[in-house]
Design a protein around this motif. Structure first.
Motif, PDB file in Angstrom:
ATOM      1  N   ASN A   1       0.623  -1.069   0.038  1.00  0.00           N
ATOM      2  CA  ASN A   1       0.031  -0.089  -0.078  1.00  0.00           C
ATOM      3  C   ASN A   1       0.632   1.246  -0.018  1.00  0.00           C
ATOM      4  N   LEU A   2       1.962   1.216   0.662  1.00  0.00           N
ATOM      5  CA  LEU A   2       2.751   2.462   0.739  1.00  0.00           C
ATOM      6  C   LEU A   2       3.614   2.723  -0.430  1.00  0.00           C
ATOM      7  N   LEU A   3       4.037   1.534  -1.134  1.00  0.00           N
ATOM      8  CA  LEU A   3       4.940   1.950  -2.195  1.00  0.00           C
ATOM      9  C   LEU A   3       4.044   2.648  -3.471  1.00  0.00           C
ATOM     10  N   PRO A   4       3.191   2.024  -4.126  1.00  0.00           N
ATOM     11  CA  PRO A   4       2.166   2.954  -5.003  1.00  0.00           C
ATOM     12  C   PRO A   4       1.916   4.321  -4.583  1.00  0.00           C
ATOM     13  N   LEU A   5       1.704   4.734  -3.365  1.00  0.00           N
ATOM     14  CA  LEU A   5       1.265   5.948  -2.762  1.00  0.00           C
ATOM     15  C   LEU A   5       2.685   6.850  -2.958  1.00  0.00           C
ATOM     16  N   ALA A   6       3.697   6.170  -2.648  1.00  0.00           N
ATOM     17  CA  ALA A   6       5.135   6.937  -2.628  1.00  0.00           C
ATOM     18  C   ALA A   6       5.365   7.248  -3.889  1.00  0.00           C
ATOM     19  N   ILE A   7       5.249   6.466  -4.880  1.00  0.00           N
ATOM     20  CA  ILE A   7       5.662   6.624  -6.166  1.00  0.00           C
ATOM     21  C   ILE A   7       4.573   7.620  -6.860  1.00  0.00           C
ATOM     22  N   VAL A   8       3.334   7.839  -6.767  1.00  0.00           N
ATOM     23  CA  VAL A   8       2.500   8.590  -7.147  1.00  0.00           C
ATOM     24  C   VAL A   8       2.758  10.145  -6.653  1.00  0.00           C
ATOM     25  N   LEU A   9       3.011  10.097  -5.182  1.00  0.00           N
ATOM     26  CA  LEU A   9       3.312  11.316  -4.575  1.00  0.00           C
ATOM     27  C   LEU A   9       4.562  11.853  -5.181  1.00  0.00           C
ATOM     28  N   MET A  10       5.543  11.019  -5.467  1.00  0.00           N
ATOM     29  CA  MET A  10       6.895  11.703  -6.003  1.00  0.00           C
ATOM     30  C   MET A  10       6.678  12.263  -7.553  1.00  0.00           C
ATOM     31  N   LEU A  11       5.779  11.619  -8.188  1.00  0.00           N
ATOM     32  CA  LEU A  11       5.435  12.078  -9.510  1.00  0.00           C
ATOM     33  C   LEU A  11       4.638  13.409  -9.362  1.00  0.00           C
ATOM     34  N   VAL A  12       3.789  13.448  -8.413  1.00  0.00           N
ATOM     35  CA  VAL A  12       3.021  14.743  -8.062  1.00  0.00           C
ATOM     36  C   VAL A  12       3.999  15.872  -7.807  1.00  0.00           C
ATOM     37  N   LEU A  13       4.955  15.634  -6.793  1.00  0.00           N
ATOM     38  CA  LEU A  13       6.020  16.405  -6.606  1.00  0.00           C
ATOM     39  C   LEU A  13       6.789  17.224  -7.660  1.00  0.00           C
ATOM     40  N   PHE A  14       7.133  16.061  -8.593  1.00  0.00           N
ATOM     41  CA  PHE A  14       7.978  16.647  -9.780  1.00  0.00           C
ATOM     42  C   PHE A  14       6.806  17.560 -10.771  1.00  0.00           C
ATOM     43  N   ASN A  15       5.689  17.039 -10.656  1.00  0.00           N
ATOM     44  CA  ASN A  15       4.465  17.718 -11.452  1.00  0.00           C
ATOM     45  C   ASN A  15       4.478  19.130 -11.094  1.00  0.00           C
ATOM     46  N   THR A  16       4.442  19.546  -9.775  1.00  0.00           N
ATOM     47  CA  THR A  16       4.324  20.788  -9.312  1.00  0.00           C
ATOM     48  C   THR A  16       5.563  21.772  -9.486  1.00  0.00           C
ATOM     49  N   PHE A  17       6.810  21.014  -9.167  1.00  0.00           N
ATOM     50  CA  PHE A  17       7.874  21.740  -9.266  1.00  0.00           C
ATOM     51  C   PHE A  17       8.433  21.522 -10.703  1.00  0.00           C
ATOM     52  N   SER A  18       7.730  21.303 -11.719  1.00  0.00           N
ATOM     53  CA  SER A  18       8.049  21.280 -13.252  1.00  0.00           C
ATOM     54  C   SER A  18       8.467  22.920 -13.572  1.00  0.00           C
ATOM     55  N   GLY A  19       7.720  23.708 -12.863  1.00  0.00           N
ATOM     56  CA  GLY A  19       7.534  25.250 -13.364  1.00  0.00           C
ATOM     57  C   GLY A  19       6.420  25.578 -13.978  1.00  0.00           C
ATOM     58  N   TYR A  20       5.554  24.777 -14.450  1.00  0.00           N
ATOM     59  CA  TYR A  20       4.539  25.080 -15.386  1.00  0.00           C
ATOM     60  C   TYR A  20       3.568  25.823 -14.759  1.00  0.00           C
ATOM     61  N   MET A  21       2.873  25.389 -13.739  1.00  0.00           N
ATOM     62  CA  MET A  21       1.968  26.057 -12.898  1.00  0.00           C
ATOM     63  C   MET A  21       2.333  27.414 -12.342  1.00  0.00           C
ATOM     64  N   ALA A  22       3.749  27.756 -11.899  1.00  0.00           N
ATOM     65  CA  ALA A  22       4.225  28.744 -11.444  1.00  0.00           C
ATOM     66  C   ALA A  22       4.375  29.765 -12.479  1.00  0.00           C
ATOM     67  N   ILE A  23       5.009  29.259 -13.831  1.00  0.00           N
ATOM     68  CA  ILE A  23       5.125  30.034 -14.690  1.00  0.00           C
ATOM     69  C   ILE A  23       3.746  30.778 -15.088  1.00  0.00           C
ATOM     70  N   LEU A  24       2.868  29.908 -15.553  1.00  0.00           N
ATOM     71  CA  LEU A  24       1.553  30.330 -15.720  1.00  0.00           C
ATOM     72  C   LEU A  24       0.990  31.402 -14.842  1.00  0.00           C
ATOM     73  N   SER A  25       1.195  31.231 -13.560  1.00  0.00           N
ATOM     74  CA  SER A  25       0.579  32.144 -12.393  1.00  0.00           C
ATOM     75  C   SER A  25       1.141  33.621 -12.486  1.00  0.00           C
TER      76      SER A  25
END
Length: 487
Positions: A258-282
């Motif tokens: 249960n923990l491993l898939p959650l950790a993988i998705v959370l890491m991808l979400v972290l990379f998603n948000t710090f990719s710069g796209y949403m911050a640059i758009l804002s």
């Protein structure tokens, strides 16, 4: 729990997907409710520019410091994070349709509060409430679309929500060229409430939720309006999922499977948000001016959103052919390459005569980001989370996504001020290179696997599955991935 299926010829109903117009109306209504958050994001892009200290014209009666402007969108993300958590609880009690409908009135009032704000604390408080109320719809709209659409059209109708949200942001940014932030907030208040509320009032509750509540007669009536055929063979799924209680469910998180898939998705979400796209758009109206792009800043912002629409439509046709992992590697690696190209442009004077190069690289980065990293982490969440953990894991992911966006929005102007445009893109380029490496090393391929087979990927006690494309009949999943962004 029963699931809506296409009506069969044997049932005496049409077999072409039924009343697609009603299913489409339900998807549009849910997308517009979710789009209330997009109205707020688009308004934030405009207000971040108009409320700066040196602004002239419509925003001169209220001016924000750089730190206060950073909170214009961070407050929205913070409210949305808690709104998503609240939405799940409200939807469990009243259903997704009423949860979205009940959130619209306080949403509209909070938009009016923003339009009338005479101080920074009042305006930021209004933004926080907008995030909280719109977050309810963001957290549950996908449930309503899934419950009111037939399998043949479900993927396309889910993608529709992302397209509508992007078009809303484009429209609000364009309006910001002729309206001040106060009038724009008033327009957003009306546009984000009236169409969605009208449609949701006329539409039925989704039959899946009604069935889970034991309201079989109501579920059949709703399915008849939508021309769906309910499968009633498994009506105990919801009870099985929630009977353990929250305390025991949270305790299950420490188990590896249960923990491993959650950790993988959370890491991808972290990379998603710090990719710069949403911050640059804002900060796009300000950033594209400061970065020296030749096109008008508003045009650049609109193109930055429009390119994402094309990417999402393309991904919806490729994700089940190429697989999630391949697209994620392409997306993360492509963004990193584009950002490094921008670093070279800013650091090498010999490239400065190529005035079209920076905007081309920015649009390229937006396209490859949107092709996978923007949406596939949420697709993988729907596939990799075990059934009994899906509710709590989903809440954690949506809360984390908005919390990470809040932190990224706070960090962006500080990083830009400290390192300049070249240093900013170098930082995000390195982050994207790390995301590419993480995907190669840790993210499994789920293409063609049933949900039960995917669960065995994280359970050492079970043999690895073969990607044979078989379907998971008992849990009603076709192995296809809906590529929409919930935010």
């Amino acid at each position: 729990m029963g699931r809506p299926e296409e009506a069969s010829p044997e049932s005496g109903q049409r077999s072409d997907g039924g009343r697609l117009s009603v299913q489409l109306a339900a998807a549009v209504a849910a997308s517009l409710a979710c789009g209330s958050n997009a109205f707020a994001m688009g308004w934030g892009v405009v207000a971040t520019w108009q409320l700066r200290d040196t602004a002239e014209g419509a925003g001169r009666d209220l001016r924000f410091t750089d730190g206060q402007r950073a909170w214009l969108n961070s407050a929205l993300f913070l409210g949305t994070a808690f709104g998503c958590l609240l939405g799940g609880r409200v939807a469990a009690r009243f259903g997704p349709r009423l949860a979205m409908l009940h959130s619209l009135l306080p949403l509209g009032l909070s938009q009016v509060l923003v339009a009338l704000a005479n101080s920074a604390p009042v305006l930021l408080a209004g933004r926080l409430v907008i995030g909280l109320t719109s977050g309810i719809s963001v957290g549950v709209y996908i449930l309503y679309i899934s419950g009111t659409s037939s399998p043949r059209y479900r993927g396309a109708l889910t993608v529709l929500a992302d397209v509508i949200c992007l078009l809303i942001i484009i429209g609000v940014i364009a309006l910001g060229e002729v309206l001040g932030w106060r009038w724009l907030a008033a327009v957003c208040a009306a546009a984000s409430v009236l169409p969605a509320a009208t449609m949701l009032l006329l539409l039925p509750d989704d039959p899946v939720w009604l069935l889970s509540c034991g309201r079989l007669a109501d579920a059949k009536r709703s399915a008849a309006v939508l021309d769906l055929n309910l499968e009633l063979s498994d009506t105990t799924t919801l009870d099985a999922e929630t009977s353990d209680g929250w305390r025991q469910t949270l305790g299950l998180l420490i188990q590896r499977k249960n923990l491993l898939p959650l950790a993988i998705v959370l890491m991808l979400v972290l990379f998603n948000t710090f990719s710069g796209y949403m911050a640059i758009l804002s900060y796009s109206l300000e950033f594209f001016r400061m970065a020296g792009f030749q096109l008008d800043a508003a045009v650049c912002s609109i193109l930055f959103c429009a390119i994402r629409v094309l990417a999402v439509l393309l991904t919806s046709t490729l994700v089940d052919r190429l697989g999630r992992r391949v697209l994620l590697v392409f997306s993360c690696g492509g963004v990193s390459v584009c950002y490094m190209g921008l670093v070279a442009y800013y650091q090498l004077p010999a490239l400065h005569h190529l005035t079209a190069l920076p905007i081309a690289l920015m649009l390229g980065a937006g396209f490859v980001y949107s092709s996978a990293l923007a949406c596939l982490p949420f697709c993988l969440a729907g596939e990799m989370f075990p059934l009994r953990m899906r509710q709590v894991d989903g809440a954690i992911v949506m809360f984390s996504y908005n919390a990470f966006n809040m932190l990224a929005g706070q960090a962006f102007p500080r990083t830009l001020a400290a390192l300049g445009a070249g240093g900013l893109f170098l930082t995000h380029g390195i982050i994207m290179a790390l995301a590419c490496a993480f995907t190669l090393l840790a993210v499994p391929e789920t293409k063609g696997l049933s949900l039960a087979a995917i669960e065995t990927l994280f359970d050492k006690g079970k043999p690895a599955p073969a990607p044979d494309g078989s379907e998971e009949v008992s849990r009603g999943h076709s192995g296809r991935c809906d590529v929409s962004v919930i935010a």
